[in-house]
Design a protein around this motif. Structure first.
Motif, PDB file in Angstrom:
ATOM      1  N   PRO A   1       0.832  -1.204   0.000  1.00 47.03           N
ATOM      2  CA  PRO A   1       0.000   0.000   0.000  1.00 47.03           C
ATOM      3  C   PRO A   1       0.872   1.262   0.000  1.00 47.03           C
ATOM      4  CG  PRO A   1      -0.750  -1.573   1.666  1.00 47.03           C
ATOM      5  CD  PRO A   1       0.582  -2.050   1.186  1.00 47.03           C
TER       6      PRO A   1
ATOM      7  N   TYR B 156      -5.571  -9.165  -0.245  1.00 46.21           N
ATOM      8  CA  TYR B 156      -4.459  -8.751   0.612  1.00 46.21           C
ATOM      9  C   TYR B 156      -4.381  -9.573   1.900  1.00 46.21           C
ATOM     10  CZ  TYR B 156      -8.083  -6.113   3.128  1.00 46.21           C
ATOM     11  OH  TYR B 156      -9.212  -5.750   3.836  1.00 46.21           O
TER      12      TYR B 156
ATOM     13  N   VAL C  87      -3.707  -1.002  -3.632  1.00 39.76           N
ATOM     14  CA  VAL C  87      -2.428  -0.568  -4.186  1.00 39.76           C
ATOM     15  C   VAL C  87      -2.712   0.216  -5.475  1.00 39.76           C
ATOM     16  CG1 VAL C  87      -1.069  -2.381  -3.083  1.00 39.76           C
ATOM     17  CG2 VAL C  87      -2.158  -2.849  -5.285  1.00 39.76           C
TER      18      VAL C  87
ATOM     19  N   THR D  38      -6.616   2.546  -8.402  1.00 40.26           N
ATOM     20  CA  THR D  38      -6.362   1.668  -7.263  1.00 40.26           C
ATOM     21  C   THR D  38      -6.682   0.230  -7.664  1.00 40.26           C
ATOM     22  OG1 THR D  38      -8.589   2.059  -6.395  1.00 40.26           O
ATOM     23  CG2 THR D  38      -6.800   3.440  -5.546  1.00 40.26           C
TER      24      THR D  38
END
Length: 274
Positions: free
Chosen positions: A199, A229, A207, A224
């Motif tokens: 991030p 994650y 990300v 984004t």
């Protein structure tokens, strides 16, 4: 060692640009799905380096990247791996927290990479150039002069300007610093797409990446990327990698801001506006 530059000539169609996969297989797989869905061919997808890094699956990432057929330049991590060095070459201050963390993740990555992956890494160029929508574009990692130099939005234009001359570029796409940004001055663009492996210290687990579009005029957009994650973080909790980085994957907050200038450090957790 002399620099290796790959010139692609004129590139047409939509492009996808990104940095720092950092051994994050789940983010890479999601990015590949997005490229496929949007009809962006692999040869129009370019990484600014550091395919290998902080996360748990360096071998799987390199092999997936190689199979995908996207392009990349050498990041400082790839140079150090290629040369059999003992550290990541990130230019962290000796004794800093980031320096301490690198003494965990870099040997881990070295131990996991096959000869096939190391050979692929060694084949990557230092820079890529191409013409896009009438603009000359140069891809670099840190700076032309120092692959480990941290260049941020707040970095003075006087520092950035000589890079354009070296690559004969109107647009530079840079990496290394981990933060997406855009800086336009004197009709030149310095763009950083951000990284997909970690991030951007904005308090969100997503990300960042970037697209180019040549419909009539040159256009660029930051995006984004949401991915699994939680799986990435759980795989990092293997007793061999820094727990702090596994936590950052979840929280979107860096463990520290010791590499950041005051301006970027002050934005921690406030989100990114582009």
């Amino acid at each position: 060692m002399d620099k290796k530059l790959t010139d692609l000539g004129t590139v047409k169609g939509k492009m996808l640009l990104f940095g720092g996969v950092y051994s994050n297989l789940q983010a890479l797989e999601e990015l590949i799905r997005i490229a496929d869905k949007q009809g962006i061919p692999p040869e129009n997808c370019i990484c600014t380096g550091d395919i290998v890094g902080y996360c748990a699956q360096p071998e799987e990432v390199v092999q997936t990247f190689k199979k995908w057929g996207a392009r990349s330049i050498l990041g400082n991590v790839e140079i150090q791996l290629r040369d059999g060095a003992e550290d990541c070459g990130c230019d962290f201050r000796e004794g800093s927290r980031c320096d301490g963390f690198s003494q965990l993740w870099f040997p881990y990555a070295q131990s996991k990479l096959s000869k096939s992956s190391l050979d692929y890494i060694a084949s990557l160029p230092d820079h890529i150039t191409f013409n896009y929508a009438g603009n000359q574009v140069g891809i670099l990692h840190g700076s032309y002069f120092n692959v480990s130099e941290f260049i941020y939005k707040s970095t003075n234009w006087e520092v950035k300007a000589p890079n354009f001359s070296k690559l004969n570029a109107d647009i530079i796409v840079g990496g290394h610093c981990g933060l997406p940004f855009q800086h336009l001055e004197n009709e030149k663009y310095w763009l950083n797409p951000g990284v997909i492996g970690m991030p951007a210290n904005d308090g969100e687990p997503h990300v960042w990446y970037m697209t180019f579009n040549d419909d009539g005029l040159f256009k660029y957009n930051h995006h984004t990327l949401k991915y699994n994650y939680k799986l990435t973080s759980s795989l990092m909790q293997n007793g061999l990698l820094p727990e702090e980085y596994a936590r950052t994957i979840i929280t979107g907050i860096w463990d520290n801001t010791e590499i950041l200038p005051a301006y970027e450090s002050g934005l921690q957790g406030f989100g990114i506006v582009l």
